[in-house]
Design a protein around this motif. Structure first.
Motif, PDB file in Angstrom:
ATOM      1  N   SER A  98      23.669 -15.105 -20.419  1.00 18.48           N
ATOM      2  CA  SER A  98      24.163 -15.236 -21.801  1.00 18.48           C
ATOM      3  C   SER A  98      23.066 -15.703 -22.743  1.00 18.48           C
ATOM      4  O   SER A  98      22.951 -15.216 -23.869  1.00 18.48           O
ATOM      5  N   ASP A  99      22.259 -16.664 -22.288  1.00 20.39           N
ATOM      6  CA  ASP A  99      21.152 -17.146 -23.120  1.00 20.39           C
ATOM      7  C   ASP A  99      20.163 -16.028 -23.429  1.00 20.39           C
ATOM      8  O   ASP A  99      19.709 -15.879 -24.573  1.00 20.39           O
ATOM      9  N   ILE A 100      19.829 -15.248 -22.408  1.00 18.52           N
ATOM     10  CA  ILE A 100      18.894 -14.132 -22.620  1.00 18.52           C
ATOM     11  C   ILE A 100      19.509 -13.112 -23.578  1.00 18.52           C
ATOM     12  O   ILE A 100      18.843 -12.616 -24.494  1.00 18.52           O
ATOM     13  N   ALA A 101      20.784 -12.794 -23.372  1.00 14.51           N
ATOM     14  CA  ALA A 101      21.473 -11.817 -24.224  1.00 14.51           C
ATOM     15  C   ALA A 101      21.498 -12.273 -25.680  1.00 14.51           C
ATOM     16  O   ALA A 101      21.213 -11.502 -26.603  1.00 14.51           O
ATOM     17  N   ILE A 102      21.840 -13.545 -25.894  1.00 12.84           N
ATOM     18  CA  ILE A 102      21.904 -14.081 -27.260  1.00 12.84           C
ATOM     19  C   ILE A 102      20.512 -14.120 -27.876  1.00 12.84           C
ATOM     20  O   ILE A 102      20.320 -13.784 -29.052  1.00 12.84           O
ATOM     21  N   GLY A 103      19.502 -14.511 -27.071  1.00 14.45           N
ATOM     22  CA  GLY A 103      18.130 -14.567 -27.565  1.00 14.45           C
ATOM     23  C   GLY A 103      17.584 -13.203 -27.926  1.00 14.45           C
ATOM     24  O   GLY A 103      16.965 -13.033 -28.984  1.00 14.45           O
ATOM     25  N   VAL A 104      17.831 -12.200 -27.071  1.00 15.79           N
ATOM     26  CA  VAL A 104      17.379 -10.832 -27.350  1.00 15.79           C
ATOM     27  C   VAL A 104      18.071 -10.297 -28.600  1.00 15.79           C
ATOM     28  O   VAL A 104      17.438  -9.654 -29.448  1.00 15.79           O
ATOM     29  N   SER A 105      19.361 -10.566 -28.729  1.00 16.87           N
ATOM     30  CA  SER A 105      20.101 -10.119 -29.923  1.00 16.87           C
ATOM     31  C   SER A 105      19.503 -10.715 -31.186  1.00 16.87           C
ATOM     32  O   SER A 105      19.395 -10.038 -32.216  1.00 16.87           O
ATOM     33  N   ARG A 106      19.100 -11.980 -31.103  1.00 15.41           N
ATOM     34  CA  ARG A 106      18.508 -12.636 -32.260  1.00 15.41           C
ATOM     35  C   ARG A 106      17.189 -11.977 -32.660  1.00 15.41           C
ATOM     36  O   ARG A 106      16.843 -11.928 -33.841  1.00 15.41           O
ATOM     37  N   LEU A 107      16.458 -11.447 -31.682  1.00 19.16           N
ATOM     38  CA  LEU A 107      15.206 -10.735 -31.990  1.00 19.16           C
ATOM     39  C   LEU A 107      15.461  -9.508 -32.865  1.00 19.16           C
ATOM     40  O   LEU A 107      14.594  -9.092 -33.631  1.00 19.16           O
ATOM     41  N   PHE A 108      16.657  -8.940 -32.744  1.00 25.41           N
ATOM     42  CA  PHE A 108      17.000  -7.741 -33.517  1.00 25.41           C
ATOM     43  C   PHE A 108      17.869  -8.062 -34.737  1.00 25.41           C
ATOM     44  O   PHE A 108      18.410  -7.163 -35.372  1.00 25.41           O
ATOM     45  N   GLY A 109      18.011  -9.346 -35.043  1.00 21.65           N
ATOM     46  CA  GLY A 109      18.733  -9.742 -36.246  1.00 21.65           C
ATOM     47  C   GLY A 109      20.224  -9.902 -36.085  1.00 21.65           C
ATOM     48  O   GLY A 109      20.957  -9.957 -37.083  1.00 21.65           O
ATOM     49  N   PHE A 110      20.711 -10.004 -34.835  1.00 20.16           N
ATOM     50  CA  PHE A 110      22.146 -10.128 -34.577  1.00 20.16           C
ATOM     51  C   PHE A 110      22.480 -11.526 -34.060  1.00 20.16           C
ATOM     52  O   PHE A 110      21.691 -12.153 -33.356  1.00 20.16           O
ATOM     53  N   ASN A 111      23.677 -11.982 -34.394  1.00 19.92           N
ATOM     54  CA  ASN A 111      24.169 -13.278 -33.920  1.00 19.92           C
ATOM     55  C   ASN A 111      25.366 -13.061 -32.995  1.00 19.92           C
ATOM     56  O   ASN A 111      26.399 -12.535 -33.430  1.00 19.92           O
ATOM     57  N   LEU A 112      25.216 -13.441 -31.755  1.00 20.05           N
ATOM     58  CA  LEU A 112      26.316 -13.370 -30.794  1.00 20.05           C
ATOM     59  C   LEU A 112      26.946 -14.748 -30.649  1.00 20.05           C
ATOM     60  O   LEU A 112      26.316 -15.767 -30.915  1.00 20.05           O
ATOM     61  N   MET A 113      28.190 -14.768 -30.195  1.00 21.08           N
ATOM     62  CA  MET A 113      28.891 -16.032 -30.039  1.00 21.08           C
ATOM     63  C   MET A 113      28.327 -16.823 -28.860  1.00 21.08           C
ATOM     64  O   MET A 113      27.800 -16.261 -27.898  1.00 21.08           O
ATOM     65  N   LYS A 114      28.429 -18.126 -28.953  1.00 17.01           N
ATOM     66  CA  LYS A 114      28.002 -19.012 -27.879  1.00 17.01           C
ATOM     67  C   LYS A 114      28.956 -18.844 -26.698  1.00 17.01           C
ATOM     68  O   LYS A 114      30.174 -18.843 -26.878  1.00 17.01           O
ATOM     69  N   ASN A 115      28.404 -18.705 -25.502  1.00 17.77           N
ATOM     70  CA  ASN A 115      29.256 -18.422 -24.342  1.00 17.77           C
ATOM     71  C   ASN A 115      29.380 -19.601 -23.387  1.00 17.77           C
ATOM     72  O   ASN A 115      30.314 -19.659 -22.590  1.00 17.77           O
ATOM     73  N   PHE A 116      28.441 -20.532 -23.431  1.00 17.55           N
ATOM     74  CA  PHE A 116      28.488 -21.728 -22.589  1.00 17.55           C
ATOM     75  C   PHE A 116      28.060 -22.931 -23.412  1.00 17.55           C
ATOM     76  O   PHE A 116      27.125 -22.850 -24.203  1.00 17.55           O
ATOM     77  N   ALA A 117      28.758 -24.053 -23.218  1.00 20.34           N
ATOM     78  CA  ALA A 117      28.463 -25.270 -23.969  1.00 20.34           C
ATOM     79  C   ALA A 117      28.367 -26.456 -23.012  1.00 20.34           C
ATOM     80  O   ALA A 117      29.157 -27.390 -23.089  1.00 20.34           O
TER      81      ALA A 117
END
Length: 478
Positions: free
Chosen positions: A251-270
């Motif tokens: 999830s961290d990698i997915a969210i980080g990669v998405s941020r590289l392309f200008g997208f914000n994904l929801m937090k999946n683990f807290a």
């Protein structure tokens, strides 16, 4: 294609360069690049199942538009039920068909009736549980009039197949992710830096924590009959860290990669293992799935609005369905039922929302009371994870019996020194970063550049030193 592979290390910079340097002035061209990249990413595993994603995309795109354009409620329901039937039908066929066939045969053989029915040779498409729920959120939200249908097919297709979170989530809502495909994305250096930090931490979780735990977990669980109770206990604890590092790392990698392309994904683990009760744990673990079931199943069933019996019924339905979502095995159903039983006392005494804040706040040390609660919650979770990891119910039960043997007080036969150091360091970093979206988001940010980069390089060297024992992501099988 795996995030922790050389293929992806080559793939990502190429897509990034094309996206930001060649087509950055056109939203549509950027969406086309993402769509093609996503299909290449998924097709790297098995190109034949691209037709399955394309089929689901076309069906839901058409049904969404038809549903929105008609004013007749009866027709809207027909289109919604069609979407549910197609999506859940495909999921049932690929994931559960053999499970029900096997149980059908076993049920009748119990009464002396034997059927010569062969199970189907069905390959489970990677990520089908994730993108099925993602597309269902689209049609359901259109039916509820919470969302307008996609503006164009390319945007919708890119939303369905968005490669960072395609095969293991987070399960994004159409209301959150789809509108981001309509807007112009402007490159942000700060956003990119944050994305790279989160990718780095995700790789650490996966390669250093999860994969190294897996090495010992596989040995212990695959040979559980020959180990002492203390060793089996170590195996169960290591699996708890394996599955957390594996899934939250993805999830961290997915969210980080998405941020590289200008997208914000929801937090999946807290930081779920710092939870003080099971209710808090489920607010912090696989958040995208938990909230999906809450909004699209629990609340429509009546949620907590009815009497006590309805609350109990709905709670068990949610947890049992969640267990079954994870896999076609009774072990997952028992795992879900156990969590429902854990949750029940909190529900009965109206304590399920007692711990809404972050444990310890900004304190370095938790209170003794919080520490005991956290330890108890972690212990219950570890026990339930045994069913999740076991091959079948017989294996799970024999493993549990083996733990509670007199040898539980003996010295464990598996005691990986360096892994213990890694896990301890991991927990310390997670504790200090528990008020952030991910553990190292703000760690050393206010320190000098030398200290900050020394810390990042240390993580890189540790990752490189452990890269030889790569394992598949656990949630690829779901």
């Amino acid at each position: 294609m795996l995030f922790n592979s050389l293929d992806f290390a080559i793939f990502l910079p190429i897509v990034f360069f094309i996206y930001w340097f060649l087509v950055n002035k056109s939203i549509k061209k950027q969406n086309i690049v993402l769509l093609v990249a996503s299909y290449v990413f998924y097709g790297w595993w098995d190109w034949r199942f691209l037709s399955l994603i394309l089929f689901s995309t076309i069906v839901d795109y058409c049904l969404g538009n038809l549903m929105y354009r008609t004013e007749k409620v009866s027709r809207q329901k027909i289109f919604l039920y069609t979407s549910l039937f197609v999506n859940l039908g495909l999921l049932f066929y690929f994931k559960y068909c053999n499970f029900f066939l096997d149980n059908f045969i076993n049920a009748f053989s119990f009464f002396g009736l034997n059927f010569n029915v062969s199970t189907l040779k069905v390959i489970l498409p990677v990520g089908i549980s994730f993108y099925t729920f993602q597309t269902l959120s689209y049609t359901i939200d259109i039916y509820r009039r919470n969302l307008e249908p996609a503006e164009d097919f390319i945007s919708f297709a890119a939303f369905v197949s968005f490669f960072p979170q395609l095969v293991a989530g987070p399960i994004e809502r159409a209301t959150n992710l789809l509108p981001q495909f309509y807007k112009r994305r402007v490159f942000s250096l700060e956003k990119a830096k944050s994305g790279l930090r989160q990718i780095l931490w995700g790789l650490f979780k996966k390669i250093v924590i999860a994969d190294q735990c897996a090495k010992y977990v596989n040995i212990i669980f695959d040979n559980s009959d020959g180990y002492s109770g203390s060793t089996l206990l170590v195996g169960a604890i290591l699996f708890a860290f394996q599955i957390y590092g594996d899934f939250s790392g993805y999830s961290d990698i997915a969210i980080g990669v998405s941020r590289l392309f200008g997208f914000n994904l929801m937090k999946n683990f807290a930081f779920p293992y710092f939870s003080r009760d099971i209710a808090e744990f489920w607010r912090r673990w696989h958040i995208s799935l938990s909230t999906w079931f809450r909004d699209y199943l629990y609340i429509p069933l009546g949620g907590s609005r009815g009497g006590l019996k309805m609350k109990i019924r709905n709670t068990f339905i949610i947890f049992l369905v969640s267990g079954f979502w994870h896999g076609a095995n009774w072990t997952f159903v028992i795992w879900g039922a156990l969590n429902a039983i854990y949750f029940l006392p909190l529900l009965l005494f109206n304590k399920n929302r007692s711990n809404m804040d972050v444990i310890g706040g900004k304190s370095y040390i938790p209170t003794f009371k919080d520490f005991v609660k956290m330890l108890l919650t972690f212990s219950l979770t570890v026990f339930a994870w045994i069913f999740f990891r076991a091959l079948n119910l017989e294996h799970a039960l024999s493993y549990i019996v083996g733990i509670f043997d007199s040898t539980i007080f003996s010295t464990p036969e598996v005691a990986p020194f360096f892994l213990n150091i890694y896990i301890l360091s991991f927990l310390i970093i997670e504790w200090f970063g528990k008020n952030s979206d991910y553990a190292i988001e703000k760690l050393f940010v206010k320190r000098s550049r030398v200290i900050r980069w020394a810390f990042y390089m240390l993580i890189v060297f540790v990752i490189i030193g452990n890269v030889s024992n790569q394992q598949d992501f656990i949630y690829f099988q779901f």
